[in-house]
Design a protein around this motif. Structure first.
Motif, PDB file in Angstrom:
ATOM      1  N   ASP A   1      38.552  38.591  28.556  1.00  0.00           N
ATOM      2  CA  ASP A   1      37.817  37.335  28.322  1.00  0.00           C
ATOM      3  C   ASP A   1      38.676  36.080  28.496  1.00  0.00           C
ATOM      4  O   ASP A   1      38.587  35.137  27.698  1.00  0.00           O
ATOM      5  CB  ASP A   1      37.191  37.345  26.929  1.00  0.00           C
ATOM      6  CG  ASP A   1      38.228  37.331  25.793  1.00  0.00           C
ATOM      7  OD1 ASP A   1      39.439  37.450  26.093  1.00  0.00           O
ATOM      8  OD2 ASP A   1      37.818  37.189  24.632  1.00  0.00           O
ATOM      9  N   THR A   2      39.499  36.048  29.527  1.00  0.00           N
ATOM     10  CA  THR A   2      40.235  34.817  29.810  1.00  0.00           C
ATOM     11  C   THR A   2      39.257  33.760  30.333  1.00  0.00           C
ATOM     12  O   THR A   2      38.208  34.091  30.883  1.00  0.00           O
ATOM     13  CB  THR A   2      41.331  35.055  30.850  1.00  0.00           C
ATOM     14  OG1 THR A   2      40.731  35.509  32.074  1.00  0.00           O
ATOM     15  CG2 THR A   2      42.324  36.106  30.360  1.00  0.00           C
TER      16      THR A   2
ATOM     17  N   ASP B   1      34.677  32.111  33.681  1.00  0.00           N
ATOM     18  CA  ASP B   1      34.084  31.081  34.539  1.00  0.00           C
ATOM     19  C   ASP B   1      33.620  31.669  35.867  1.00  0.00           C
ATOM     20  O   ASP B   1      32.575  31.275  36.400  1.00  0.00           O
ATOM     21  CB  ASP B   1      35.097  29.963  34.799  1.00  0.00           C
ATOM     22  CG  ASP B   1      35.347  29.101  33.576  1.00  0.00           C
ATOM     23  OD1 ASP B   1      34.515  29.142  32.639  1.00  0.00           O
ATOM     24  OD2 ASP B   1      36.373  28.391  33.545  1.00  0.00           O
ATOM     25  N   LYS B   2      34.381  32.609  36.393  1.00  0.00           N
ATOM     26  CA  LYS B   2      34.056  33.173  37.708  1.00  0.00           C
ATOM     27  C   LYS B   2      32.842  34.093  37.673  1.00  0.00           C
ATOM     28  O   LYS B   2      32.015  34.071  38.591  1.00  0.00           O
ATOM     29  CB  LYS B   2      35.268  33.935  38.256  1.00  0.00           C
ATOM     30  CG  LYS B   2      36.377  33.027  38.740  1.00  0.00           C
ATOM     31  CD  LYS B   2      37.565  33.833  39.239  1.00  0.00           C
ATOM     32  CE  LYS B   2      38.677  32.903  39.706  1.00  0.00           C
ATOM     33  NZ  LYS B   2      39.869  33.647  40.167  1.00  0.00           N
ATOM     34  N   ILE B   3      32.723  34.908  36.636  1.00  0.00           N
ATOM     35  CA  ILE B   3      31.657  35.915  36.640  1.00  0.00           C
ATOM     36  C   ILE B   3      30.353  35.415  36.044  1.00  0.00           C
ATOM     37  O   ILE B   3      29.331  36.091  36.136  1.00  0.00           O
ATOM     38  CB  ILE B   3      32.094  37.185  35.886  1.00  0.00           C
ATOM     39  CG1 ILE B   3      32.224  36.899  34.379  1.00  0.00           C
ATOM     40  CG2 ILE B   3      33.367  37.754  36.467  1.00  0.00           C
ATOM     41  CD1 ILE B   3      32.340  38.154  33.548  1.00  0.00           C
TER      42      ILE B   3
ATOM     43  N   TYR C   1      36.686  41.952  27.152  1.00  0.00           N
ATOM     44  CA  TYR C   1      37.490  42.345  25.989  1.00  0.00           C
ATOM     45  C   TYR C   1      38.585  41.311  25.718  1.00  0.00           C
ATOM     46  O   TYR C   1      39.025  40.604  26.625  1.00  0.00           O
ATOM     47  CB  TYR C   1      38.067  43.743  26.211  1.00  0.00           C
ATOM     48  CG  TYR C   1      36.998  44.800  26.208  1.00  0.00           C
ATOM     49  CD1 TYR C   1      36.674  45.482  25.047  1.00  0.00           C
ATOM     50  CD2 TYR C   1      36.256  45.066  27.359  1.00  0.00           C
ATOM     51  CE1 TYR C   1      35.655  46.429  25.033  1.00  0.00           C
ATOM     52  CE2 TYR C   1      35.237  46.009  27.350  1.00  0.00           C
ATOM     53  CZ  TYR C   1      34.943  46.683  26.178  1.00  0.00           C
ATOM     54  OH  TYR C   1      33.924  47.615  26.161  1.00  0.00           O
ATOM     55  N   PRO C   2      39.030  41.200  24.458  1.00  0.00           N
ATOM     56  CA  PRO C   2      39.935  40.111  24.059  1.00  0.00           C
ATOM     57  C   PRO C   2      41.292  40.151  24.758  1.00  0.00           C
ATOM     58  O   PRO C   2      41.942  41.202  24.829  1.00  0.00           O
ATOM     59  CB  PRO C   2      40.101  40.322  22.541  1.00  0.00           C
ATOM     60  CG  PRO C   2      38.943  41.168  22.134  1.00  0.00           C
ATOM     61  CD  PRO C   2      38.636  42.035  23.302  1.00  0.00           C
ATOM     62  N   ALA C   3      41.730  38.993  25.236  1.00  0.00           N
ATOM     63  CA  ALA C   3      43.021  38.891  25.911  1.00  0.00           C
ATOM     64  C   ALA C   3      44.165  39.242  24.966  1.00  0.00           C
ATOM     65  O   ALA C   3      45.151  39.866  25.374  1.00  0.00           O
ATOM     66  CB  ALA C   3      43.209  37.487  26.469  1.00  0.00           C
TER      67      ALA C   3
ATOM     68  N   GLY D   1      53.257  34.379  34.669  1.00  0.00           N
ATOM     69  CA  GLY D   1      51.865  33.966  34.453  1.00  0.00           C
ATOM     70  C   GLY D   1      51.578  33.679  33.002  1.00  0.00           C
ATOM     71  O   GLY D   1      50.499  33.991  32.489  1.00  0.00           O
ATOM     72  N   ALA D   2      52.544  33.036  32.312  1.00  0.00           N
ATOM     73  CA  ALA D   2      52.480  32.922  30.849  1.00  0.00           C
ATOM     74  C   ALA D   2      51.975  31.575  30.356  1.00  0.00           C
ATOM     75  O   ALA D   2      52.073  31.278  29.171  1.00  0.00           O
ATOM     76  CB  ALA D   2      53.848  33.203  30.250  1.00  0.00           C
ATOM     77  N   SER D   3      51.430  30.741  31.230  1.00  0.00           N
ATOM     78  CA  SER D   3      50.944  29.437  30.784  1.00  0.00           C
ATOM     79  C   SER D   3      49.554  29.515  30.177  1.00  0.00           C
ATOM     80  O   SER D   3      49.107  28.590  29.495  1.00  0.00           O
ATOM     81  CB  SER D   3      50.928  28.444  31.953  1.00  0.00           C
ATOM     82  OG  SER D   3      50.049  28.891  32.982  1.00  0.00           O
ATOM     83  N   THR D   4      48.861  30.646  30.404  1.00  0.00           N
ATOM     84  CA  THR D   4      47.498  30.795  29.900  1.00  0.00           C
ATOM     85  C   THR D   4      47.110  32.262  29.912  1.00  0.00           C
ATOM     86  O   THR D   4      47.858  33.115  30.403  1.00  0.00           O
ATOM     87  CB  THR D   4      46.512  29.980  30.783  1.00  0.00           C
ATOM     88  OG1 THR D   4      45.213  29.983  30.190  1.00  0.00           O
ATOM     89  CG2 THR D   4      46.427  30.560  32.189  1.00  0.00           C
TER      90      THR D   4
END
Length: 284
Positions: free
Chosen positions: A217-218, A223-225, A234-236, A39-42
């Motif tokens: 905070d991805t 976008d979903k919430i 919190y920061p990714a 899951g490393a593309s973003t």
């Protein structure tokens, strides 16, 4: 002057937490490490790859989108990764988890660290009765983790390596609008918690860390919430560094941000008030 017993217990508790939560991480411990990040593309996975790159690791990243992986791999190289390679993979396909692990091992000549981080897309909404979606998400968020762990364990045994499993507070406490996702994370916690016991009983030299994350905070999460809750995210990048440290220091379980440890600890103390607070934290 006599110190009250309650004060003594408080001081002891503070000292104990300071010892347990002290930062003993040495970045040199992951230099040259052979790492596979899913899951490393973003999002969190991308940030995990960047942190490992800065520490001089050898990295294979995986996700579905090749163009995104190419960009992340190039960034990893510029940040100092000894190797930065990628393998495309669709974890909804039953054969891809094992294939990705085998290819990563071939590319790196072994494996020291496996970071299981990928998740499938699911709506932030009340469940509409779609059982097929739950089944598909279980394959992505849970069964593929099991398959990758199965493929990687023999290699990690050879290197005395580590496995880091990214889980969620939603795998500990239920909230509205996340039924299918929460089900997968409860499954992750149950399976890998049991695996930790079994590895210990077998005296395995593989370290298994399960990291429980709060709201991060991805872009996809935000976008979903949006419009449903005002909870703090919190920061990714910080979450990514936390789980790297937890894995490197062989913690069995870790929590980010730290306060969610106490949330989980107090989860069942006052269930009526807990549920009222949760339901009033969302707009419907």
């Amino acid at each position: 002057m006599q110190v009250p017993m309650k004060t003594k217990f408080f001081i002891f508790g503070v000292c104990l937490m300071a010892v347990l939560w002290r930062d003993t991480f040495d970045p040199e411990s992951v230099r040259c490490a052979r790492v596979l990040v899913t899951g490393a593309s973003t999002g969190i996975g991308e940030q995990v790859a960047y942190h490992y790159a800065k520490m001089g690791a050898q990295i294979v990243i995986t996700a579905r989108r090749e163009y995104a992986l190419q960009k992340v791999a190039a960034n990893c190289t510029s940040l100092g990764a000894q190797k930065a390679l990628y393998v495309t993979g669709d974890m909804s396909q039953a054969s891809d988890p094992e294939r990705v692990v085998k290819m990563a091992v071939e590319l790196l000549g072994g494996l020291d660290i496996l970071v299981l981080n990928h998740i499938g897309s699911t709506p932030f909404a009340m469940w509409n009765g779609d059982g097929d979606h739950v089944r598909e998400l279980m394959q992505l968020n849970f069964l593929s983790y099991v398959n990758m762990a199965s493929a990687a364990l023999p290699v990690l045994e050879q290197s005395a390596g580590s496995m880091i499993v990214v889980s969620s507070l939603l795998g500990k406490i239920t909230t509205p609008f996340v039924g299918p996702y929460a089900a997968t994370k409860f499954a992750v916690n149950g399976f890998f918690g049991s695996m930790q016991h079994e590895l210990a009983m077998q005296r395995s030299n593989v370290s298994l860390t399960v990291t429980t994350l709060g709201l991060i905070d991805t872009d996809s999460a935000m976008d979903k919430i949006r419009g449903y809750t005002n909870m703090t995210a919190y920061p990714a990048s910080d979450a990514a560094l936390h789980l790297i440290k937890a894995g490197a220091t062989h913690q069995k379980e870790s929590f980010y941000p730290g306060y969610i440890y106490f949330v989980c600890l107090c989860r069942d103390w006052f269930p009526f008030f807990r549920d009222i607070i949760i339901q009033n934290s969302y707009t419907y």
